[in-house]
Design a protein around this motif. Structure first.
Motif, PDB file in Angstrom:
ATOM      1  N   GLN A   1      61.197  55.098  18.175  1.00  0.00           N
ATOM      2  CA  GLN A   1      60.727  53.726  18.142  1.00  0.00           C
ATOM      3  C   GLN A   1      59.220  53.702  17.930  1.00  0.00           C
ATOM      4  N   LEU A   2      58.792  52.930  16.945  1.00  0.00           N
ATOM      5  CA  LEU A   2      57.383  52.848  16.627  1.00  0.00           C
ATOM      6  C   LEU A   2      56.648  52.096  17.730  1.00  0.00           C
ATOM      7  N   GLN A   3      55.566  52.682  18.241  1.00  0.00           N
ATOM      8  CA  GLN A   3      54.823  52.068  19.328  1.00  0.00           C
ATOM      9  C   GLN A   3      53.334  52.340  19.170  1.00  0.00           C
ATOM     10  N   LEU A   4      52.534  51.314  19.457  1.00  0.00           N
ATOM     11  CA  LEU A   4      51.084  51.426  19.467  1.00  0.00           C
ATOM     12  C   LEU A   4      50.594  51.096  20.861  1.00  0.00           C
ATOM     13  N   VAL A   5      49.697  51.914  21.382  1.00  0.00           N
ATOM     14  CA  VAL A   5      49.170  51.684  22.728  1.00  0.00           C
ATOM     15  C   VAL A   5      47.652  51.725  22.676  1.00  0.00           C
ATOM     16  N   GLU A   6      47.026  50.621  23.084  1.00  0.00           N
ATOM     17  CA  GLU A   6      45.571  50.559  23.142  1.00  0.00           C
ATOM     18  C   GLU A   6      45.078  50.941  24.533  1.00  0.00           C
ATOM     19  N   SER A   7      43.879  51.491  24.584  1.00  0.00           N
ATOM     20  CA  SER A   7      43.248  51.806  25.856  1.00  0.00           C
ATOM     21  C   SER A   7      41.738  51.767  25.674  1.00  0.00           C
ATOM     22  N   GLY A   8      41.033  51.756  26.803  1.00  0.00           N
ATOM     23  CA  GLY A   8      39.578  51.820  26.751  1.00  0.00           C
ATOM     24  C   GLY A   8      38.864  50.515  27.028  1.00  0.00           C
ATOM     25  N   GLY A   9      39.613  49.440  27.191  1.00  0.00           N
ATOM     26  CA  GLY A   9      38.974  48.171  27.487  1.00  0.00           C
ATOM     27  C   GLY A   9      38.414  48.142  28.898  1.00  0.00           C
ATOM     28  N   GLY A  10      37.671  47.074  29.208  1.00  0.00           N
ATOM     29  CA  GLY A  10      37.115  46.937  30.539  1.00  0.00           C
ATOM     30  C   GLY A  10      36.008  45.931  30.577  1.00  0.00           C
ATOM     31  N   LEU A  11      35.284  45.945  31.683  1.00  0.00           N
ATOM     32  CA  LEU A  11      34.153  45.054  31.891  1.00  0.00           C
ATOM     33  C   LEU A  11      32.861  45.818  31.632  1.00  0.00           C
ATOM     34  N   VAL A  12      32.001  45.244  30.818  1.00  0.00           N
ATOM     35  CA  VAL A  12      30.749  45.909  30.482  1.00  0.00           C
ATOM     36  C   VAL A  12      29.652  44.856  30.398  1.00  0.00           C
ATOM     37  N   LEU A  18      31.614  50.466  24.691  1.00  0.00           N
ATOM     38  CA  LEU A  18      32.981  50.856  25.025  1.00  0.00           C
ATOM     39  C   LEU A  18      33.576  51.547  23.813  1.00  0.00           C
ATOM     40  N   ARG A  19      34.527  52.422  24.073  1.00  0.00           N
ATOM     41  CA  ARG A  19      35.283  53.005  22.976  1.00  0.00           C
ATOM     42  C   ARG A  19      36.759  52.721  23.204  1.00  0.00           C
ATOM     43  N   LEU A  20      37.339  52.001  22.276  1.00  0.00           N
ATOM     44  CA  LEU A  20      38.762  51.712  22.329  1.00  0.00           C
ATOM     45  C   LEU A  20      39.535  52.765  21.554  1.00  0.00           C
ATOM     46  N   SER A  21      40.730  53.062  22.052  1.00  0.00           N
ATOM     47  CA  SER A  21      41.626  53.989  21.370  1.00  0.00           C
ATOM     48  C   SER A  21      42.952  53.300  21.103  1.00  0.00           C
ATOM     49  N   ARG A  67      27.219  47.439  14.629  1.00  0.00           N
ATOM     50  CA  ARG A  67      27.408  47.658  16.070  1.00  0.00           C
ATOM     51  C   ARG A  67      28.708  48.400  16.369  1.00  0.00           C
ATOM     52  N   PHE A  68      29.741  48.175  15.562  1.00  0.00           N
ATOM     53  CA  PHE A  68      31.048  48.792  15.788  1.00  0.00           C
ATOM     54  C   PHE A  68      31.307  49.839  14.701  1.00  0.00           C
ATOM     55  N   THR A  69      32.045  50.872  15.088  1.00  0.00           N
ATOM     56  CA  THR A  69      32.430  51.912  14.140  1.00  0.00           C
ATOM     57  C   THR A  69      33.887  52.264  14.344  1.00  0.00           C
ATOM     58  N   ILE A  70      34.648  52.206  13.263  1.00  0.00           N
ATOM     59  CA  ILE A  70      36.058  52.575  13.318  1.00  0.00           C
ATOM     60  C   ILE A  70      36.231  53.970  12.740  1.00  0.00           C
ATOM     61  N   SER A  71      37.153  54.728  13.326  1.00  0.00           N
ATOM     62  CA  SER A  71      37.449  56.066  12.809  1.00  0.00           C
ATOM     63  C   SER A  71      38.890  56.401  13.156  1.00  0.00           C
ATOM     64  N   ARG A  72      39.427  57.385  12.459  1.00  0.00           N
ATOM     65  CA  ARG A  72      40.805  57.777  12.748  1.00  0.00           C
ATOM     66  C   ARG A  72      40.926  59.287  12.760  1.00  0.00           C
ATOM     67  N   ASP A  73      41.851  59.751  13.591  1.00  0.00           N
ATOM     68  CA  ASP A  73      42.174  61.168  13.681  1.00  0.00           C
ATOM     69  C   ASP A  73      43.681  61.273  13.498  1.00  0.00           C
ATOM     70  N   GLN A  82      34.512  52.368  18.240  1.00  0.00           N
ATOM     71  CA  GLN A  82      33.310  52.522  19.059  1.00  0.00           C
ATOM     72  C   GLN A  82      32.536  51.211  18.989  1.00  0.00           C
ATOM     73  N   MET A  83      32.297  50.620  20.133  1.00  0.00           N
ATOM     74  CA  MET A  83      31.627  49.322  20.199  1.00  0.00           C
ATOM     75  C   MET A  83      30.319  49.479  20.962  1.00  0.00           C
ATOM     76  N   ASP A  84      29.219  49.270  20.286  1.00  0.00           N
ATOM     77  CA  ASP A  84      27.894  49.382  20.884  1.00  0.00           C
ATOM     78  C   ASP A  84      27.189  48.026  20.852  1.00  0.00           C
ATOM     79  N   SER A  85      26.139  47.917  21.635  1.00  0.00           N
ATOM     80  CA  SER A  85      25.346  46.678  21.694  1.00  0.00           C
ATOM     81  C   SER A  85      26.248  45.467  21.883  1.00  0.00           C
ATOM     82  N   LEU A  86      27.131  45.562  22.822  1.00  0.00           N
ATOM     83  CA  LEU A  86      28.115  44.506  23.028  1.00  0.00           C
ATOM     84  C   LEU A  86      27.462  43.205  23.468  1.00  0.00           C
ATOM     85  N   LYS A  87      28.074  42.114  23.007  1.00  0.00           N
ATOM     86  CA  LYS A  87      27.592  40.774  23.314  1.00  0.00           C
ATOM     87  C   LYS A  87      28.692  39.988  24.023  1.00  0.00           C
TER      88      LYS A  87
END
Length: 127
Positions: A1-12, A18-21, A67-73, A82-87
């Motif tokens: 079954q195809l599944q996507l799971v995000e992680s890395g969120g939070g309060l900043v 923050l870096r989301l995966s 401010r943000f950079t997307i990448s894949r492995d 990758q999220m920097d200088s968050l507003k």
């Protein structure tokens, strides 16, 4: 079954990072374009950043460029944001999405073009 799971969120705090995966399971996503989207309360879901399945093409919303950079492995079936200088206006639920319809150089940031979605991770930027 195809599944996507995000992680890395939070309060900043504003100015922080923050870096989301987004990890995929149940399929090999070498040929899937991936997008990150976000939705703030009372607003429509919007495209934040997207990456082609080749990894060679990326797109960013104007509000996050520089401010943000997307990448894949692909070896780990994972895409990062990758999220920097968050507003404060970056606050929202962040979703990753995948679809295999795109060509190798296409990075499409339109929500309706994606079939598969994760459950989302909350990002709150506040002092």
């Amino acid at each position: 079954q195809l599944q996507l799971v995000e992680s890395g969120g939070g309060l900043v705090q504003p100015g922080g990072s923050l870096r989301l995966s987004c990890r995929a399971s149940g399929f090999t996503w070498d040929y899937y374009g991936i997008g990150w989207f976000r939705q703030a309360p009372g607003k429509e879901r919007e495209g934040v950043s997207c990456i082609s399945y080749s990894g060679g093409t990326t797109n960013y919303a104007d509000s996050v460029k520089g401010r943000f950079t997307i990448s894949r492995d692909n070896a780990w079936n994972t895409v990062y944001l990758q999220m920097d200088s968050l507003k404060a206006e970056d606050t929202g639920v962040y979703y990753c999405a995948a679809d295999s319809k795109f060509r190798s150089v296409q990075a499409v940031c339109v929500p309706r073009e994606y079939r598969y979605w994760g459950q989302g991770t909350q990002v709150t930027v506040s002092s």
